[in-house]
Design a protein around this motif. Structure first.
Motif, PDB file in Angstrom:
ATOM      1  N   GLU A  44      27.337  69.440 -49.006  1.00 49.69           N
ATOM      2  CA  GLU A  44      28.551  68.721 -48.622  1.00 49.69           C
ATOM      3  C   GLU A  44      28.258  67.225 -48.455  1.00 49.69           C
ATOM      4  N   PRO A  45      29.284  66.387 -48.547  1.00 50.35           N
ATOM      5  CA  PRO A  45      29.072  64.941 -48.354  1.00 50.35           C
ATOM      6  C   PRO A  45      28.580  64.639 -46.942  1.00 50.35           C
ATOM      7  N   HIS A  46      27.714  63.638 -46.850  1.00 52.26           N
ATOM      8  CA  HIS A  46      27.177  63.221 -45.558  1.00 52.26           C
ATOM      9  C   HIS A  46      27.876  61.957 -45.077  1.00 52.26           C
ATOM     10  N   GLU A  47      28.127  61.894 -43.765  1.00 51.74           N
ATOM     11  CA  GLU A  47      28.732  60.686 -43.211  1.00 51.74           C
ATOM     12  C   GLU A  47      27.687  59.580 -43.123  1.00 51.74           C
ATOM     13  N   GLY A  48      28.120  58.338 -43.362  1.00 48.31           N
ATOM     14  CA  GLY A  48      27.215  57.200 -43.231  1.00 48.31           C
ATOM     15  C   GLY A  48      26.326  56.982 -44.429  1.00 48.31           C
ATOM     16  N   HIS A  49      26.735  57.491 -45.583  1.00 40.67           N
ATOM     17  CA  HIS A  49      25.923  57.332 -46.795  1.00 40.67           C
ATOM     18  C   HIS A  49      25.655  55.845 -47.045  1.00 40.67           C
ATOM     19  N   GLY A  50      24.368  55.518 -47.229  1.00 45.02           N
ATOM     20  CA  GLY A  50      23.999  54.125 -47.436  1.00 45.02           C
ATOM     21  C   GLY A  50      22.862  53.982 -48.417  1.00 45.02           C
ATOM     22  N   ALA A  51      22.325  52.777 -48.475  1.00 46.64           N
ATOM     23  CA  ALA A  51      21.245  52.504 -49.425  1.00 46.64           C
ATOM     24  C   ALA A  51      19.972  53.215 -49.031  1.00 46.64           C
ATOM     25  N   SER A  52      19.757  53.427 -47.714  1.00 44.37           N
ATOM     26  CA  SER A  52      18.532  54.095 -47.271  1.00 44.37           C
ATOM     27  C   SER A  52      18.848  55.028 -46.118  1.00 44.37           C
ATOM     28  N   ALA A  53      18.080  56.083 -46.008  1.00 46.27           N
ATOM     29  CA  ALA A  53      18.197  57.036 -44.914  1.00 46.27           C
ATOM     30  C   ALA A  53      16.989  56.850 -43.996  1.00 46.27           C
ATOM     31  N   GLY A  54      16.789  57.781 -43.099  1.00 48.31           N
ATOM     32  CA  GLY A  54      15.641  57.702 -42.213  1.00 48.31           C
ATOM     33  C   GLY A  54      14.382  58.216 -42.884  1.00 48.31           C
ATOM     34  N   PRO A  55      13.314  58.374 -42.132  1.00 44.96           N
ATOM     35  CA  PRO A  55      12.057  58.872 -42.686  1.00 44.96           C
ATOM     36  C   PRO A  55      12.133  60.355 -43.012  1.00 44.96           C
TER      37      PRO A  55
ATOM     38  N   ALA B 199       6.217  78.572 -47.525  1.00 44.32           N
ATOM     39  CA  ALA B 199       6.338  77.104 -47.504  1.00 44.32           C
ATOM     40  C   ALA B 199       7.780  76.711 -47.772  1.00 44.32           C
ATOM     41  N   PRO B 200       8.642  76.770 -46.743  1.00 45.85           N
ATOM     42  CA  PRO B 200      10.050  76.417 -46.947  1.00 45.85           C
ATOM     43  C   PRO B 200      10.194  74.961 -47.374  1.00 45.85           C
ATOM     44  N   PRO B 201      11.207  74.648 -48.172  1.00 48.24           N
ATOM     45  CA  PRO B 201      11.427  73.251 -48.559  1.00 48.24           C
ATOM     46  C   PRO B 201      11.888  72.426 -47.362  1.00 48.24           C
ATOM     47  N   GLU B 202      11.620  71.135 -47.418  1.00 47.40           N
ATOM     48  CA  GLU B 202      12.085  70.209 -46.393  1.00 47.40           C
ATOM     49  C   GLU B 202      12.898  69.101 -47.054  1.00 47.40           C
ATOM     50  N   PRO B 203      13.824  68.510 -46.311  1.00 50.58           N
ATOM     51  CA  PRO B 203      14.590  67.393 -46.875  1.00 50.58           C
ATOM     52  C   PRO B 203      13.689  66.197 -47.119  1.00 50.58           C
ATOM     53  N   SER B 204      14.052  65.380 -48.097  1.00 46.75           N
ATOM     54  CA  SER B 204      13.247  64.197 -48.405  1.00 46.75           C
ATOM     55  C   SER B 204      13.402  63.125 -47.343  1.00 46.75           C
ATOM     56  N   ALA B 205      14.495  63.188 -46.568  1.00 47.47           N
ATOM     57  CA  ALA B 205      14.743  62.227 -45.494  1.00 47.47           C
ATOM     58  C   ALA B 205      15.681  62.872 -44.501  1.00 47.47           C
ATOM     59  N   ILE B 206      15.697  62.361 -43.276  1.00 44.47           N
ATOM     60  CA  ILE B 206      16.644  62.813 -42.273  1.00 44.47           C
ATOM     61  C   ILE B 206      17.333  61.579 -41.696  1.00 44.47           C
ATOM     62  N   GLN B 207      18.582  61.751 -41.310  1.00 38.54           N
ATOM     63  CA  GLN B 207      19.355  60.589 -40.893  1.00 38.54           C
ATOM     64  C   GLN B 207      18.838  59.990 -39.586  1.00 38.54           C
ATOM     65  N   PHE B 208      18.511  60.872 -38.624  1.00 37.57           N
ATOM     66  CA  PHE B 208      18.000  60.429 -37.332  1.00 37.57           C
ATOM     67  C   PHE B 208      16.824  61.320 -36.945  1.00 37.57           C
ATOM     68  N   SER B 209      15.760  60.714 -36.452  1.00 43.60           N
ATOM     69  CA  SER B 209      14.602  61.511 -36.044  1.00 43.60           C
ATOM     70  C   SER B 209      14.952  62.484 -34.926  1.00 43.60           C
ATOM     71  N   ASP B 210      16.013  62.187 -34.147  1.00 43.34           N
ATOM     72  CA  ASP B 210      16.440  63.077 -33.067  1.00 43.34           C
ATOM     73  C   ASP B 210      16.930  64.419 -33.576  1.00 43.34           C
ATOM     74  N   TYR B 211      17.145  64.555 -34.885  1.00 43.79           N
ATOM     75  CA  TYR B 211      17.616  65.816 -35.441  1.00 43.79           C
ATOM     76  C   TYR B 211      16.460  66.736 -35.853  1.00 43.79           C
TER      77      TYR B 211
ATOM     78  N   GLN C 120       9.282  53.268 -40.592  1.00 43.17           N
ATOM     79  CA  GLN C 120      10.593  53.067 -39.997  1.00 43.17           C
ATOM     80  C   GLN C 120      11.554  52.336 -40.943  1.00 43.17           C
ATOM     81  N   ALA C 121      11.051  51.857 -42.054  1.00 39.22           N
ATOM     82  CA  ALA C 121      11.920  51.196 -43.023  1.00 39.22           C
ATOM     83  C   ALA C 121      12.847  52.176 -43.722  1.00 39.22           C
ATOM     84  N   GLY C 122      12.559  53.469 -43.604  1.00 34.06           N
ATOM     85  CA  GLY C 122      13.434  54.480 -44.185  1.00 34.06           C
ATOM     86  C   GLY C 122      13.080  54.815 -45.621  1.00 34.06           C
ATOM     87  N   ARG C 123      13.827  55.777 -46.161  1.00 33.16           N
ATOM     88  CA  ARG C 123      13.610  56.254 -47.516  1.00 33.16           C
ATOM     89  C   ARG C 123      14.946  56.237 -48.259  1.00 33.16           C
TER      90      ARG C 123
END
Length: 350
Positions: free
Chosen positions: A60-71, A179-191, A111-114
């Motif tokens: 599904e679409p993600h809110e806050g889509h931008g040029a870079s996400a988190g780590p 070895a489950p897959p992991e996302p390439s980035a997460i929006q906030f480290s708190d998640y 911290q520059a993001g991905r």
């Protein structure tokens, strides 16, 4: 590991007998840092996931889509290890230096993001609970299910991660995904939850004042009634609003839990009706940003008060052992249909 909630200041049903039939059992999960396996009840640990079952992805679409996400999750874990090392140095040598040049350089880079991920996003494990540890799950879940697994997409939908709940029979999982897959980035480290083992404990809860009748709420606000029956057990600082004493110390327990009553704070209570059959829905699981706070500190387990508590990074909210923070410090509550657990669940941020 065990955790024991201190007895409540007094028996609230002796003062307000009409609360007695409203008592519900909640299972406080008490997640604490550890190294869980797929066979443990855990937060942020590995899941007993069948090797032949596709790993959940969010398309599904993600809110806050931008040029870079988190780590990435791996980068978040590295950043946390650096923070832990810095905190340890600070405790041992307050005059510093607390960070090495290599740590500072790596942290700045991470911290520059991905790049913002394209296509479906692999979901993150959030919790895994076995009915042997949380017996309530046998009555809350589908017949034959003894394992509840919760995952979420680590991007906002629209203001919180999008969750997914999965029930299964643990005995039917004979070949576990390694070895489950992991996302390439997460929006906030708190998640990204830190791996924690659970120490389930059952406690009695009573409704949030907002879910009580007008008459009961008026009785809760009568300071003379509290003084006459409870005396010094009630802090005099609550004289102007004794219902706050009930809210903080006698009603709904804080932290991660199964069952019990819903907590309200961000909004007033809203209807929780099954979207398929219109049955009133029951609380299933609460994911919390803290195990207790200043107002509800009486819920802190005896073992933690005695010092059996891992050190926490200074940036965390009080008693945040999982590192999960939602909506600035609130929680996510899941409600399910008691008529049919297979009906769609409801998740609320409160």
């Amino acid at each position: 590991m065990s955790r024991t909630t201190p007895p409540r200041p007094f028996d609230v049903t002796a003062l307000f007998p009409r609360l007695a039939p409203l008592a519900r059992t909640a299972t406080r999960l008490h997640p604490r840092p550890g190294s869980p396996s797929v066979h443990d009840s855990s937060v942020g640990g590995p899941l007993l996931w069948p090797a032949d079952e596709p790993w959940p992805h969010c398309d599904e679409p993600h809110e806050g889509h931008g040029a870079s996400a988190g780590p990435s999750p791996a980068q978040v874990r590295l950043l946390r290890r650096h923070r832990a090392a810095m905190e340890d140095r600070r405790r041992r040598d307050p005059e510093g230096p607390w960070a090495t040049p290599e740590e500072l350089s790596t942290d700045d880079r991470l911290q520059a993001g991905r790049p913002w991920p394209e296509g479906p996003t692999a979901m993150l494990p959030v919790a895994q609970l076995y009915a042997r540890d949380v017996p309530q799950l046998r009555t809350l879940g589908p017949p034959g299910a003894d394992l509840l697994q919760v995952l979420w997409c680590p991007f906002d939908h629209p203001a919180a991660p999008r969750p997914g709940l999965f029930w299964r029979s643990a005995a039917e999982v004979t070949d576990v995904l390694g070895a489950p897959p992991e996302p390439s980035a997460i929006q906030f480290s708190d998640y990204l939850p830190d791996p924690c083992l659970c120490a389930p404990e059952q406690v009695a809860e009573y409704p949030n004042p907002l879910e009580l009748s007008k008459e009961l709420r008026e009785q809760l606000g009568d300071w003379t009634r509290w003084q006459a029956a409870a005396g010094s057990a009630v802090d005099s600082s609550y004289e102007a609003a004794p219902e706050e004493f009930y809210l903080n110390h006698l009603s709904v327990s804080p932290g991660w839990k199964v069952g019990g009553w819903s907590n309200w704070g961000l909004t007033d209570p809203v209807p929780r009706r099954c979207p398929r059959c219109d049955t009133g829905m029951d609380p299933l699981l609460t994911i919390a940003s803290t195990e207790w706070d200043g107002a509800g500190g009486s819920w802190a387990p005896i073992e933690d008060r005695a010092g059996d508590i891992p050190p926490l990074p200074q940036a965390n909210p009080p008693a945040n052992f999982t590192r999960v923070v939602l909506a600035g410090g609130y929680g996510m509550q899941f409600h399910i249909c008691p008529a049919c657990p297979d009906h769609p669940y409801i998740d609320l941020i409160q």
